[in-house]
Design an enzyme around this catalytic site. Sequence first.
Site, PDB file in Angstrom:
ATOM      1  N   SER A  30       0.830  -1.220   0.000  1.00  0.00           N
ATOM      2  CA  SER A  30       0.000   0.000   0.000  1.00  0.00           C
ATOM      3  C   SER A  30       0.853   1.253   0.000  1.00  0.00           C
ATOM      4  CB  SER A  30      -0.852   0.076   1.273  1.00  0.00           C
ATOM      5  OG  SER A  30      -1.904  -0.795   1.205  1.00  0.00           O
ATOM      6  N   HIS A  61      -7.463   1.853  -9.396  1.00  0.00           N
ATOM      7  CA  HIS A  61      -6.582   0.973  -8.626  1.00  0.00           C
ATOM      8  C   HIS A  61      -6.174  -0.259  -9.422  1.00  0.00           C
ATOM      9  CE1 HIS A  61      -6.563   2.785  -4.561  1.00  0.00           C
ATOM     10  NE2 HIS A  61      -7.567   3.422  -5.096  1.00  0.00           N
ATOM     11  N   HIS A  83      -6.238  -7.991  -1.797  1.00  0.00           N
ATOM     12  CA  HIS A  83      -6.202  -8.469  -0.409  1.00  0.00           C
ATOM     13  C   HIS A  83      -7.386  -9.395  -0.123  1.00  0.00           C
ATOM     14  CE1 HIS A  83      -4.014  -4.638  -0.441  1.00  0.00           C
ATOM     15  NE2 HIS A  83      -3.279  -5.161   0.525  1.00  0.00           N
ATOM     16  N   TYR A  85      -9.277  -9.165   2.396  1.00  0.00           N
ATOM     17  CA  TYR A  85     -10.418  -8.389   2.911  1.00  0.00           C
ATOM     18  C   TYR A  85     -11.268  -7.782   1.803  1.00  0.00           C
ATOM     19  CZ  TYR A  85      -7.437  -4.234   2.249  1.00  0.00           C
ATOM     20  OH  TYR A  85      -6.633  -3.266   1.723  1.00  0.00           O
ATOM     21  N   GLU A  86     -10.759  -7.805   0.565  1.00  0.00           N
ATOM     22  CA  GLU A  86     -11.569  -7.281  -0.549  1.00  0.00           C
ATOM     23  C   GLU A  86     -12.576  -8.321  -1.040  1.00  0.00           C
ATOM     24  OE1 GLU A  86      -9.241  -4.875  -3.584  1.00  0.00           O
ATOM     25  OE2 GLU A  86      -7.610  -5.773  -2.446  1.00  0.00           O
ATOM     26  N   ALA A 113       2.904  -2.094   4.064  1.00  0.00           N
ATOM     27  CA  ALA A 113       2.805  -1.038   5.066  1.00  0.00           C
ATOM     28  C   ALA A 113       2.246  -1.716   6.311  1.00  0.00           C
ATOM     29  CB  ALA A 113       1.854   0.041   4.573  1.00  0.00           C
ATOM     30  N   MET A 211      -2.251  -6.469   6.854  1.00  0.00           N
ATOM     31  CA  MET A 211      -3.328  -7.275   6.267  1.00  0.00           C
ATOM     32  C   MET A 211      -2.918  -7.983   4.973  1.00  0.00           C
ATOM     33  SD  MET A 211      -6.355  -4.510   6.835  1.00  0.00           S
ATOM     34  CE  MET A 211      -6.373  -3.479   8.308  1.00  0.00           C
ATOM     35  N   SER A 212      -1.638  -8.215   4.792  1.00  0.00           N
ATOM     36  CA  SER A 212      -1.192  -8.879   3.552  1.00  0.00           C
ATOM     37  C   SER A 212       0.039  -9.715   3.853  1.00  0.00           C
ATOM     38  CB  SER A 212      -0.850  -7.827   2.491  1.00  0.00           C
ATOM     39  OG  SER A 212       0.314  -7.132   2.894  1.00  0.00           O
ATOM     40  N   ASN A 235       2.597   3.432  11.012  1.00  0.00           N
ATOM     41  CA  ASN A 235       1.826   3.953  12.161  1.00  0.00           C
ATOM     42  C   ASN A 235       2.132   3.109  13.387  1.00  0.00           C
ATOM     43  OD1 ASN A 235       0.096   1.977  10.408  1.00  0.00           O
ATOM     44  ND2 ASN A 235      -0.663   1.768  12.496  1.00  0.00           N
ATOM     45  N   HIS A 247      -6.771   4.920   7.036  1.00  0.00           N
ATOM     46  CA  HIS A 247      -6.055   4.403   5.872  1.00  0.00           C
ATOM     47  C   HIS A 247      -5.203   5.516   5.252  1.00  0.00           C
ATOM     48  CE1 HIS A 247      -5.147   1.784   2.578  1.00  0.00           C
ATOM     49  NE2 HIS A 247      -5.675   2.609   1.695  1.00  0.00           N
TER      50      HIS A 247
HETATM   51  N1  HPA Z   1      -2.923  -2.725  11.459  1.00  0.00           N
HETATM   52  C1  HPA Z   1      -3.199  -3.564  10.436  1.00  0.00           C
HETATM   53  N2  HPA Z   1      -2.792  -3.337   9.201  1.00  0.00           N
HETATM   54  C2  HPA Z   1      -2.046  -2.237   8.959  1.00  0.00           C
HETATM   55  C3  HPA Z   1      -1.725  -1.326   9.975  1.00  0.00           C
HETATM   56  C4  HPA Z   1      -2.188  -1.585  11.294  1.00  0.00           C
HETATM   57  O1  HPA Z   1      -1.930  -0.839  12.269  1.00  0.00           O
HETATM   58  N3  HPA Z   1      -0.984  -0.341   9.406  1.00  0.00           N
HETATM   59  C5  HPA Z   1      -0.862  -0.648   8.085  1.00  0.00           C
HETATM   60  N4  HPA Z   1      -1.515  -1.796   7.806  1.00  0.00           N
END
Ligand code: HPA
Length: 277
Positions: A30, A61, A83, A85-86, A113, A211-212, A235, A247
């Site tokens: 991402s 995308h 992903h 989740y999609e 990320a 998430m990947s 983050n 996001h």
């Molecule tokens: N949690 C889950 N997935 C993520 C995060 C997070 O804090 N940051 C980037 N992808």
Amino acid sequence: MLLKEKVKESLDYILAKLPFQPQVAVMLGSGLGTFAECMRESVSIPVKDIPHYPCSTVPGHAGKWIVGKIGSVPVLCIQGRVHYYEGYSLEQVTYPVHLIAGLGIKTFIVTNAAGGLNPDFLPGDFMLITDHINMGLNNPLIGKPENQLGPRFPDLSHAYDSGLIELAGQTAQKFGMKVHKGVFCWVTGPSYETAAEVKMLQKIGGDAVSMSTVPEVIVAKQRRLRVLGISLITNLATGLSKTKLTHQEVTNAAAGAMQKFEQLITNIITQLDLKPL
Ligand code: HPA
């Protein structure tokens, strides 16, 4: 249709478009998609044209395969991964990895990320993945034996290649970049974690969460690829930060680290010890 039949049709299409045989594949996470712009002599293939390829249906995308050179190394960059989740199946999520293996590529660099679980991590730091915990509690290899393109029970005891971790660590150090090593947790998302979940992930040994990546790495090991996993910490995970996570924060942090990321990956690639094709 069996997986191997779909893969063959996709490869027939791709092979007719490739300007040269790539030796390394980089899957971009991402906000890291613009990395591919640093390649020379590049040719791009929209994934919507590749038979059976899972394409994101979100306008703007659409994914691309970009084949080009970094130094003298022929590289395939994959933009716009899909992903779990999609709503895609794990077979679809990991389909690109079967194509990478089918092309004869042996080195796979997977990026993402991620949220930092380890209190020493700060946004903008990199983490070299040394191991993972599958908190998605699902597995891309679940399925009929006739759909397996490798061992049924692949060993994951050395999923992330120690030689590549060493090379990436030395490269980062040379450029004065902060890189950590650590354990990556895969969660399905798309909701971010609760503070209690983050505490649990820390307790079970996680250093970063996203998430990947884990489904792709499981298939990469079934296909006997050499894997390097790099997380960009975008983050602090929930409960470690005073602000709410969005996001947008994740993609902004990734864009801000793009230059460092490009420097790290390009320098790793040009130093790889690749066997002649
Ligand atoms: N949690 C889950 N997935 C993520 C995060 C997070 O804090 N940051 C980037 N992808």
